[in-house]
Design a protein around this motif. Structure first.
Motif, PDB file in Angstrom:
ATOM      1  N   THR A  93      62.519  19.264  -4.599  1.00 24.43           N
ATOM      2  CA  THR A  93      61.933  20.305  -4.168  1.00 24.43           C
ATOM      3  C   THR A  93      61.293  20.422  -2.872  1.00 24.43           C
ATOM      4  OG1 THR A  93      59.830  19.959  -5.383  1.00 24.43           O
ATOM      5  CG2 THR A  93      61.551  21.220  -6.537  1.00 24.43           C
ATOM      6  N   TYR A  94      61.027  21.673  -2.089  1.00 20.97           N
ATOM      7  CA  TYR A  94      60.424  21.533  -0.927  1.00 20.97           C
ATOM      8  C   TYR A  94      58.970  21.268  -0.950  1.00 20.97           C
ATOM      9  CZ  TYR A  94      57.906  23.881   3.073  1.00 20.97           C
ATOM     10  OH  TYR A  94      57.023  24.052   4.067  1.00 20.97           O
ATOM     11  N   LYS A  95      58.502  20.074  -0.369  1.00 21.75           N
ATOM     12  CA  LYS A  95      57.186  19.699  -0.394  1.00 21.75           C
ATOM     13  C   LYS A  95      56.456  19.530   0.988  1.00 21.75           C
ATOM     14  CE  LYS A  95      57.101  17.512  -4.828  1.00 21.75           C
ATOM     15  NZ  LYS A  95      57.157  16.251  -5.734  1.00 21.75           N
ATOM     16  N   VAL A  96      55.264  19.616   1.156  1.00 17.03           N
ATOM     17  CA  VAL A  96      54.754  19.429   2.482  1.00 17.03           C
ATOM     18  C   VAL A  96      53.611  18.270   2.238  1.00 17.03           C
ATOM     19  CG1 VAL A  96      53.219  20.381   4.216  1.00 17.03           C
ATOM     20  CG2 VAL A  96      55.156  21.692   3.188  1.00 17.03           C
ATOM     21  N   LYS A  97      53.513  17.316   3.249  1.00 22.76           N
ATOM     22  CA  LYS A  97      52.511  16.313   3.010  1.00 22.76           C
ATOM     23  C   LYS A  97      51.198  16.409   3.947  1.00 22.76           C
ATOM     24  CE  LYS A  97      51.909  11.397   3.411  1.00 22.76           C
ATOM     25  NZ  LYS A  97      52.581   9.951   3.873  1.00 22.76           N
ATOM     26  N   TYR A  98      50.049  16.706   3.631  1.00 23.90           N
ATOM     27  CA  TYR A  98      49.084  17.256   4.217  1.00 23.90           C
ATOM     28  C   TYR A  98      47.782  16.083   4.000  1.00 23.90           C
ATOM     29  CZ  TYR A  98      45.220  19.571   6.514  1.00 23.90           C
ATOM     30  OH  TYR A  98      44.106  19.984   7.258  1.00 23.90           O
ATOM     31  N   LYS A  99      47.472  15.339   4.887  1.00 22.00           N
ATOM     32  CA  LYS A  99      46.368  14.292   4.570  1.00 22.00           C
ATOM     33  C   LYS A  99      46.559  13.602   3.489  1.00 22.00           C
ATOM     34  CE  LYS A  99      42.740  16.910   6.972  1.00 22.00           C
ATOM     35  NZ  LYS A  99      41.156  17.430   6.866  1.00 22.00           N
ATOM     36  N   ASP A 100      47.734  12.794   3.376  1.00 21.76           N
ATOM     37  CA  ASP A 100      48.131  12.050   2.438  1.00 21.76           C
ATOM     38  C   ASP A 100      48.632  12.606   1.135  1.00 21.76           C
ATOM     39  OD1 ASP A 100      48.023   9.998   4.182  1.00 21.76           O
ATOM     40  OD2 ASP A 100      45.854   9.597   3.737  1.00 21.76           O
ATOM     41  N   THR A 101      48.575  13.819   0.772  1.00 24.22           N
ATOM     42  CA  THR A 101      49.013  14.305  -0.536  1.00 24.22           C
ATOM     43  C   THR A 101      50.144  15.280  -0.121  1.00 24.22           C
ATOM     44  OG1 THR A 101      46.665  14.385  -1.054  1.00 24.22           O
ATOM     45  CG2 THR A 101      48.028  15.854  -2.342  1.00 24.22           C
ATOM     46  N   PHE A 102      50.903  15.409  -1.212  1.00 26.85           N
ATOM     47  CA  PHE A 102      52.222  15.961  -1.176  1.00 26.85           C
ATOM     48  C   PHE A 102      51.883  17.291  -1.959  1.00 26.85           C
ATOM     49  CE2 PHE A 102      54.264  12.144  -0.004  1.00 26.85           C
ATOM     50  CZ  PHE A 102      55.345  12.813   0.904  1.00 26.85           C
ATOM     51  N   TYR A 103      52.191  18.520  -1.308  1.00 27.55           N
ATOM     52  CA  TYR A 103      51.892  19.995  -2.031  1.00 27.55           C
ATOM     53  C   TYR A 103      53.411  20.544  -2.310  1.00 27.55           C
ATOM     54  CZ  TYR A 103      47.140  19.027  -0.877  1.00 27.55           C
ATOM     55  OH  TYR A 103      45.880  18.535  -0.589  1.00 27.55           O
ATOM     56  N   SER A 104      53.399  21.328  -3.515  1.00 28.61           N
ATOM     57  CA  SER A 104      54.752  22.111  -3.632  1.00 28.61           C
ATOM     58  C   SER A 104      54.425  23.670  -4.001  1.00 28.61           C
ATOM     59  CB  SER A 104      55.358  21.559  -4.849  1.00 28.61           C
ATOM     60  OG  SER A 104      54.730  21.233  -6.054  1.00 28.61           O
ATOM     61  N   GLY A 105      55.151  24.431  -4.165  1.00 30.57           N
ATOM     62  CA  GLY A 105      55.061  25.782  -4.360  1.00 30.57           C
ATOM     63  C   GLY A 105      53.993  26.640  -3.488  1.00 30.57           C
ATOM     64  N   TYR A 106      53.246  27.198  -3.988  1.00 29.76           N
ATOM     65  CA  TYR A 106      52.291  27.862  -3.153  1.00 29.76           C
ATOM     66  C   TYR A 106      51.336  27.018  -2.257  1.00 29.76           C
ATOM     67  CZ  TYR A 106      47.484  29.998  -2.165  1.00 29.76           C
ATOM     68  OH  TYR A 106      46.278  30.320  -1.640  1.00 29.76           O
ATOM     69  N   TRP A 107      51.160  25.947  -2.740  1.00 30.50           N
ATOM     70  CA  TRP A 107      50.245  25.054  -2.007  1.00 30.50           C
ATOM     71  C   TRP A 107      51.099  24.481  -0.784  1.00 30.50           C
ATOM     72  CZ3 TRP A 107      45.391  25.642  -2.437  1.00 30.50           C
ATOM     73  CH2 TRP A 107      44.933  25.982  -3.654  1.00 30.50           C
ATOM     74  N   SER A 108      52.264  24.304  -0.798  1.00 31.07           N
ATOM     75  CA  SER A 108      53.112  23.938   0.243  1.00 31.07           C
ATOM     76  C   SER A 108      52.948  24.800   1.545  1.00 31.07           C
ATOM     77  CB  SER A 108      54.525  23.651  -0.257  1.00 31.07           C
ATOM     78  OG  SER A 108      55.049  25.139  -0.441  1.00 31.07           O
ATOM     79  N   ILE A 109      52.847  26.247   1.283  1.00 27.63           N
ATOM     80  CA  ILE A 109      52.904  26.850   2.521  1.00 27.63           C
ATOM     81  C   ILE A 109      51.548  26.881   3.051  1.00 27.63           C
ATOM     82  CG2 ILE A 109      52.117  29.242   1.335  1.00 27.63           C
ATOM     83  CD1 ILE A 109      54.908  28.267   4.184  1.00 27.63           C
ATOM     84  N   VAL A 110      50.310  26.575   2.226  1.00 26.84           N
ATOM     85  CA  VAL A 110      48.922  26.393   2.554  1.00 26.84           C
ATOM     86  C   VAL A 110      49.246  25.209   3.307  1.00 26.84           C
ATOM     87  CG1 VAL A 110      46.778  26.118   1.928  1.00 26.84           C
ATOM     88  CG2 VAL A 110      48.126  27.826   0.626  1.00 26.84           C
ATOM     89  N   ALA A 111      49.522  24.259   2.758  1.00 28.65           N
ATOM     90  CA  ALA A 111      49.456  22.820   3.576  1.00 28.65           C
ATOM     91  C   ALA A 111      50.359  22.834   4.917  1.00 28.65           C
ATOM     92  CB  ALA A 111      50.220  21.805   2.741  1.00 28.65           C
ATOM     93  N   ALA A 112      51.290  23.658   5.030  1.00 27.45           N
ATOM     94  CA  ALA A 112      52.090  23.659   6.235  1.00 27.45           C
ATOM     95  C   ALA A 112      51.131  24.364   7.239  1.00 27.45           C
ATOM     96  CB  ALA A 112      53.501  24.361   5.877  1.00 27.45           C
ATOM     97  N   LEU A 113      50.593  25.486   7.131  1.00 26.77           N
ATOM     98  CA  LEU A 113      49.789  26.366   8.034  1.00 26.77           C
ATOM     99  C   LEU A 113      48.505  25.531   8.315  1.00 26.77           C
ATOM    100  CD1 LEU A 113      50.036  29.746   6.576  1.00 26.77           C
ATOM    101  CD2 LEU A 113      51.320  28.924   8.502  1.00 26.77           C
ATOM    102  N   LYS A 114      48.213  24.735   7.545  1.00 26.50           N
ATOM    103  CA  LYS A 114      46.821  23.692   7.489  1.00 26.50           C
ATOM    104  C   LYS A 114      47.339  22.879   8.597  1.00 26.50           C
ATOM    105  CE  LYS A 114      43.256  23.655   5.739  1.00 26.50           C
ATOM    106  NZ  LYS A 114      41.860  24.151   5.840  1.00 26.50           N
ATOM    107  N   ARG A 115      48.294  22.115   8.298  1.00 30.42           N
ATOM    108  CA  ARG A 115      48.676  21.071   9.151  1.00 30.42           C
ATOM    109  C   ARG A 115      49.186  21.483  10.374  1.00 30.42           C
ATOM    110  NH1 ARG A 115      54.771  19.032   7.110  1.00 30.42           N
ATOM    111  NH2 ARG A 115      55.280  21.157   7.778  1.00 30.42           N
ATOM    112  N   ALA A 116      49.821  22.718  10.634  1.00 30.87           N
ATOM    113  CA  ALA A 116      50.125  23.355  11.885  1.00 30.87           C
ATOM    114  C   ALA A 116      48.871  23.498  12.728  1.00 30.87           C
ATOM    115  CB  ALA A 116      50.904  24.475  11.882  1.00 30.87           C
TER     116      ALA A 116
END
Length: 350
Positions: A93-116
């Motif tokens: 699945t699509y996942k985004v790593k933010y501050k050492d945690t991988f996020y999927s689903g709704y949280w993946s887009i939150v993590a992507a924007l926070k990372r950016a």
């Protein structure tokens, strides 16, 4: 949808009306009233335990800590991109790593924007939203797995349009859009659907225009939750909102036996067939989910109001908090629900 004074096309049914209309005509999905009553007992216990509060929104790790204009910008940008995270292969699945945690689903887009944002990108600014190009946007939502985010170009289109409309109509801030609705949640949902095409979650069922407005309603609900029903988050008719008809909550409703599917539909789901957006089966699943949660809300309130010692807990029972209860259950019981396939639709609406 806004129709002109000479139009013969009726306005779409509001989601609660659409849900009832669909449920009354549904052929492949039914709502089990007895299962609703059983699930209401569990929901009531959760409200009594006070594990379901409005404060919970800000307590979540990636959400804003304060209810202010910056939080509104955050909510609007996130909800503009909050759709369709499922992958063809459930193991990848699509996942985004933010501050050492991988996020999927709704949280993946939150993590992507926070990372950016941490990388210096003003991703919650209307100016940036309106002008970012495909290459930069692709970098912002880049995956930390082999699976890229679905519907990349559709997401960019929604993001660009949202920023452009904010600049053209609301002086660059969704806060001004909220102020224009005069504490009317229904009006704010309708403004979102009218002014921002990616929020216009409308179709036709048995010849009647219907509106389910998943993302428009969740945007308003998130603001209500973030502000705990005060200030810009105060809405006099917040109870008019329904559940947010996506693909995870119907899965939870099936798990509880509330939604029951025909053999033919069940086979399609088990075979992971992709349904067409706006098709009858999709509308039946989503519409019956709305009607089911309306019934679950009523039953949960009835239980809480039947005892003088629990009446105080009924005040925050609405379709928003019931939806959150069901969505959180799905998130924390994925293994228990793994045998149930959700309906698959590639769509910008959820």
């Amino acid at each position: 949808m806004v129709h002109g004074p000479c139009s013969n096309t009726p306005d779409p049914l509001w989601p609660s009306e659409a849900g009832k209309y669909i449920a009354e005509r549904s052929k492949d999905v039914t709502v089990n009233d007895q299962a609703v009553k059983t699930a209401a007992e569990d929901a009531a216990k959760e409200f009594i335990s006070e594990s379901r509060t409005l404060q919970a929104f800000k307590d979540l790790p990636l959400h804003p800590n304060f209810a202010d204009d910056a939080a509104i910008d955050f909510i609007f940008a996130v909800d503009t991109l909050n759709f369709c995270f499922w992958s063809d292969d459930p193991e990848e699945t699509y996942k985004v790593k933010y501050k050492d945690t991988f996020y999927s689903g709704y949280w993946s887009i939150v993590a992507a924007l926070k990372r950016a944002e941490d990388e210096g990108k003003p991703v919650f600014s209307a100016i940036f939203m309106s002008s970012v190009d495909l290459d930069e946007f692709k970098h912002i939502v880049r995956s930390d797995t082999i699976v890229e985010i679905p519907l990349l170009k559709e997401r960019l289109k929604a993001y660009n349009e949202a920023g452009r409309v904010l600049l053209e109509k609301y002086d660059g801030s969704f806060s001004n859009c909220i102020r224009r609705c005069n504490k009317d949640a229904v009006q704010l949902v309708n403004i979102l659907a009218a002014d921002f095409s990616s929020y216009r979650d409308e179709s036709v069922f048995d010849g009647r225009p219907i509106a389910l407005y998943k993302r428009a309603q969740i945007a308003v609900a998130d603001i209500w939750l973030c502000f705990e029903g005060r200030g810009l988050g105060e809405f006099s008719n917040i109870d008019k909102l329904t559940m947010f008809a996506d693909y995870r909550v119907p899965q939870t409703l099936e798990y509880f036996g509330i939604l029951q599917y025909s053999k033919e539909l069940k086979e399609k789901l088990q075979n992971r067939e992709t349904l067409q957006s706006g098709c009858r089966l999709e509308s039946e699943i989503r519409g019956c989910s709305i009607e089911a949660v309306e019934k679950l809300k009523s039953e949960t309130r009835k239980i809480l109001l039947s005892n003088p010692e629990t009446t105080k807990y009924a005040k925050i029972v609405n379709s928003i908090t019931i939806d959150n209860h069901l969505w959180d259950f799905a998130a924390s019981h994925r293994s228990k629900m793994a045998h149930l396939e959700f309906h698959r639709v590639r769509t910008i609406f959820y």
